[in-house]
Write a protein that holds these residues in place. Structure first.
Motif, mmCIF file in Angstrom:
data_model
loop_
_atom_site.group_PDB
_atom_site.id
_atom_site.type_symbol
_atom_site.label_atom_id
_atom_site.label_comp_id
_atom_site.label_asym_id
_atom_site.label_seq_id
_atom_site.Cartn_x
_atom_site.Cartn_y
_atom_site.Cartn_z
ATOM 1 N N ASP A 158 8.598 5.357 -14.062
ATOM 2 C CA ASP A 158 8.195 4.510 -12.947
ATOM 3 C C ASP A 158 6.765 4.738 -12.465
ATOM 4 O OD1 ASP A 158 10.704 3.312 -12.842
ATOM 5 O OD2 ASP A 158 11.491 4.825 -11.470
ATOM 6 N N SER A 159 6.213 5.939 -12.672
ATOM 7 C CA SER A 159 4.950 6.288 -12.028
ATOM 8 C C SER A 159 3.810 6.399 -13.030
ATOM 9 C CB SER A 159 5.101 7.606 -11.254
ATOM 10 O OG SER A 159 6.046 7.462 -10.212
ATOM 11 N N ARG A 160 2.626 5.993 -12.566
ATOM 12 C CA ARG A 160 1.419 6.065 -13.397
ATOM 13 C C ARG A 160 0.304 6.677 -12.574
ATOM 14 N NH1 ARG A 160 3.615 0.252 -13.527
ATOM 15 N NH2 ARG A 160 5.068 0.486 -15.248
ATOM 16 N N SER A 161 -0.168 7.839 -12.991
ATOM 17 C CA SER A 161 -1.275 8.515 -12.325
ATOM 18 C C SER A 161 -2.551 8.118 -13.050
ATOM 19 C CB SER A 161 -1.058 10.036 -12.375
ATOM 20 O OG SER A 161 -2.192 10.731 -11.899
ATOM 21 N N MET A 162 -3.290 7.184 -12.456
ATOM 22 C CA MET A 162 -4.506 6.694 -13.116
ATOM 23 C C MET A 162 -5.413 6.064 -12.072
ATOM 24 S SD MET A 162 -2.821 3.478 -15.230
ATOM 25 C CE MET A 162 -2.377 1.920 -14.417
ATOM 26 N N GLY A 163 -6.724 6.218 -12.302
ATOM 27 C CA GLY A 163 -7.704 5.688 -11.370
ATOM 28 C C GLY A 163 -8.336 6.781 -10.538
ATOM 29 N N MET A 164 -9.680 6.743 -10.482
ATOM 30 C CA MET A 164 -10.451 7.716 -9.705
ATOM 31 C C MET A 164 -11.420 6.955 -8.802
ATOM 32 S SD MET A 164 -10.888 10.778 -12.535
ATOM 33 C CE MET A 164 -11.596 9.770 -13.825
ATOM 34 N N SER A 165 -12.388 7.652 -8.226
ATOM 35 C CA SER A 165 -13.242 7.033 -7.200
ATOM 36 C C SER A 165 -13.884 5.728 -7.663
ATOM 37 C CB SER A 165 -14.330 8.014 -6.753
ATOM 38 O OG SER A 165 -13.797 9.026 -5.934
ATOM 39 N N GLY A 166 -14.323 5.671 -8.916
ATOM 40 C CA GLY A 166 -15.061 4.496 -9.375
ATOM 41 C C GLY A 166 -14.212 3.347 -9.864
ATOM 42 N N ASP A 167 -12.911 3.580 -10.068
ATOM 43 C CA ASP A 167 -12.108 2.530 -10.704
ATOM 44 C C ASP A 167 -10.685 2.426 -10.149
ATOM 45 O OD1 ASP A 167 -10.834 4.768 -11.794
ATOM 46 O OD2 ASP A 167 -11.747 4.536 -13.774
ATOM 47 N N PHE A 168 -10.428 3.037 -8.988
ATOM 48 C CA PHE A 168 -9.031 3.069 -8.539
ATOM 49 C C PHE A 168 -8.504 1.698 -8.139
ATOM 50 C CE2 PHE A 168 -11.207 4.218 -4.495
ATOM 51 C CZ PHE A 168 -10.620 3.314 -3.609
ATOM 52 N N ALA A 169 -9.385 0.794 -7.681
ATOM 53 C CA ALA A 169 -8.912 -0.545 -7.328
ATOM 54 C C ALA A 169 -8.389 -1.264 -8.571
ATOM 55 C CB ALA A 169 -10.026 -1.343 -6.668
ATOM 56 N N THR A 170 -9.118 -1.146 -9.662
ATOM 57 C CA THR A 170 -8.663 -1.731 -10.928
ATOM 58 C C THR A 170 -7.345 -1.110 -11.355
ATOM 59 O OG1 THR A 170 -10.936 -2.143 -11.629
ATOM 60 C CG2 THR A 170 -9.269 -2.096 -13.359
ATOM 61 N N PRO B 6 11.704 17.585 -14.896
ATOM 62 C CA PRO B 6 11.737 16.317 -14.154
ATOM 63 C C PRO B 6 10.462 15.509 -14.412
ATOM 64 C CG PRO B 6 11.350 18.161 -12.657
ATOM 65 C CD PRO B 6 11.577 18.752 -14.000
ATOM 66 N N LEU B 7 10.608 14.374 -15.065
ATOM 67 C CA LEU B 7 9.451 13.567 -15.439
ATOM 68 C C LEU B 7 9.150 12.537 -14.357
ATOM 69 C CD1 LEU B 7 10.183 12.963 -19.230
ATOM 70 C CD2 LEU B 7 8.432 14.458 -18.233
ATOM 71 N N ALA B 8 7.927 12.594 -13.835
ATOM 72 C CA ALA B 8 7.500 11.637 -12.817
ATOM 73 C C ALA B 8 6.968 10.366 -13.467
ATOM 74 C CB ALA B 8 6.436 12.258 -11.921
ATOM 75 N N GLY B 9 6.191 10.528 -14.537
ATOM 76 C CA GLY B 9 5.564 9.378 -15.169
ATOM 77 C C GLY B 9 4.498 9.819 -16.145
ATOM 78 N N HIS C 89 -0.259 6.465 -8.426
ATOM 79 C CA HIS C 89 -0.969 7.636 -7.905
ATOM 80 C C HIS C 89 -2.423 7.519 -8.344
ATOM 81 C CE1 HIS C 89 3.213 8.906 -7.892
ATOM 82 N NE2 HIS C 89 2.900 9.948 -7.143
ATOM 83 N N ILE C 90 -3.336 7.581 -7.383
ATOM 84 C CA ILE C 90 -4.766 7.543 -7.701
ATOM 85 C C ILE C 90 -5.400 8.859 -7.266
ATOM 86 C CG2 ILE C 90 -4.923 5.024 -7.640
ATOM 87 C CD1 ILE C 90 -6.119 5.291 -4.810
ATOM 88 N N ARG C 91 -6.371 9.327 -8.037
ATOM 89 C CA ARG C 91 -6.977 10.638 -7.815
ATOM 90 C C ARG C 91 -8.432 10.432 -7.385
ATOM 91 N NH1 ARG C 91 -4.851 10.222 -12.879
ATOM 92 N NH2 ARG C 91 -6.905 10.511 -13.824
ATOM 93 N N VAL C 92 -8.692 10.600 -6.092
ATOM 94 C CA VAL C 92 -9.987 10.212 -5.519
ATOM 95 C C VAL C 92 -10.665 11.447 -4.922
ATOM 96 C CG1 VAL C 92 -11.153 8.767 -3.828
ATOM 97 C CG2 VAL C 92 -9.169 7.876 -5.069
ATOM 98 N N GLY C 93 -11.835 11.778 -5.434
ATOM 99 C CA GLY C 93 -12.590 12.925 -4.934
ATOM 100 C C GLY C 93 -13.879 12.531 -4.256
ATOM 101 N N THR C 94 -14.829 12.002 -5.045
ATOM 102 C CA THR C 94 -16.166 11.719 -4.543
ATOM 103 C C THR C 94 -16.165 10.773 -3.351
ATOM 104 O OG1 THR C 94 -17.060 12.022 -6.777
ATOM 105 C CG2 THR C 94 -18.447 10.871 -5.194
ATOM 106 N N ALA C 95 -15.324 9.752 -3.368
ATOM 107 C CA ALA C 95 -15.295 8.781 -2.277
ATOM 108 C C ALA C 95 -14.808 9.393 -0.959
ATOM 109 C CB ALA C 95 -14.412 7.591 -2.647
ATOM 110 N N PRO D 80 0.814 -1.224 0.000
ATOM 111 C CA PRO D 80 0.000 0.000 0.000
ATOM 112 C C PRO D 80 0.847 1.274 0.000
ATOM 113 C CG PRO D 80 -0.902 -1.591 1.537
ATOM 114 C CD PRO D 80 0.406 -2.153 1.066
ATOM 115 N N GLU D 81 2.032 1.193 0.590
ATOM 116 C CA GLU D 81 2.907 2.375 0.641
ATOM 117 C C GLU D 81 3.384 2.796 -0.739
ATOM 118 O OE1 GLU D 81 3.372 -0.433 2.449
ATOM 119 O OE2 GLU D 81 2.556 0.328 4.338
ATOM 120 N N ASP D 82 3.244 1.911 -1.731
ATOM 121 C CA ASP D 82 3.676 2.235 -3.095
ATOM 122 C C ASP D 82 2.609 2.972 -3.888
ATOM 123 O OD1 ASP D 82 6.105 1.000 -2.608
ATOM 124 O OD2 ASP D 82 5.438 -0.940 -3.382
ATOM 125 N N VAL D 83 1.442 3.184 -3.276
ATOM 126 C CA VAL D 83 0.339 3.892 -3.936
ATOM 127 C C VAL D 83 0.074 5.196 -3.201
ATOM 128 C CG1 VAL D 83 -2.095 3.794 -4.611
ATOM 129 C CG2 VAL D 83 -0.690 1.709 -4.690
#
Length: 221
Positions: free
Chosen positions: A189-201, A158-161, A209-215, A27-30
């Protein structure tokens, strides 16, 4: 019983942990980015009090209005720009944000390189990819990604991903898998993807990196 900021944050963190367990990740990697766009400071403060420290905003001006005071009280806040960035706002973004998720065109590479030099800080950037080839969405076309990455590297950005928002209403897993492959192919190395409805996938397919608002904040008013 009305949900509290603490209970919502605990629920999201538990789902992150479950997705990591399934995919044999830690979990620390997310990094959970709490998307506070359009929410007032009185709704953000309880989420900070619950322990969240990484937040995402869509607009530079809105973030300038809200975050200086909040950061005075909690200096270890990390602020990410997750919305589209106009080139004429690059200097303001460089001064305020700790990470930018929406680098998507050569003109913005130039604007950010100039802004970073002027403000004296290098802000890590995700290149936003138009992963579903949608006309109405921002992001670099997949075919243009190698060229944009080369320009960014040559400009010492500096590129994160990579970052993406998959098409709405379609199974997101293939798009997340494609993003992971693109990141790997380009040594990112990094991928910013996934929001409230699909971050587990997204986590199970390599999101860092997941971007969660509504939840976390509930529906926007």
């Amino acid at each position: 019983m009305t949900e509290t900021a603490t209970s919502r944050l605990e629920t999201v963190n538990a789902e992150i942990a479950r997705a990591c367990q399934i995919s044999r990740r830690e979990p620390e990697d997310v990094t959970l980015i709490a998307v506070s766009k359009t929410h007032p400071t009185e709704k953000i403060a309880p989420v900070i009090a619950a322990g969240q420290r990484v937040f995402g905003e869509n607009r530079v001006q809105e973030a300038q209005d809200k975050w200086p005071a909040l950061r005075e009280e909690t200096p270890d806040i990390e602020l990410h720009l997750i919305g589209q960035l106009q080139s004429n706002k690059a200097e303001d973004a460089a001064a305020l944000f700790d990470c930018i998720h929406s680098l998507d065109r050569p003109s913005l590479v130039k604007a950010l390189a100039k802004a970073f030099d002027k403000v004296g800080r290098q802000v890590p950037c995700f290149v936003q990819v138009n992963i579903g080839d949608e006309d109405q969405k921002g992001g670099c076309a997949i075919k243009d990604l190698p060229s944009l990455l080369e320009k960014a590297r040559n400009a010492d950005i500096p590129l994160a991903g990579l970052m993406c928002v998959p098409p709405f209403g379609i199974e997101p897993a293939p798009y997340f898998a494609l993003m992971a492959k693109l990141a790997d192919d380009h040594g990112l190395d990094s991928r910013s993807m996934g929001m409230s409805g699909d971050f587990a996938t997204a986590i199970m397919l390599g999101a860092t990196h997941i971007r969660v608002g509504t939840a976390l904040f509930g529906e926007r008013g």
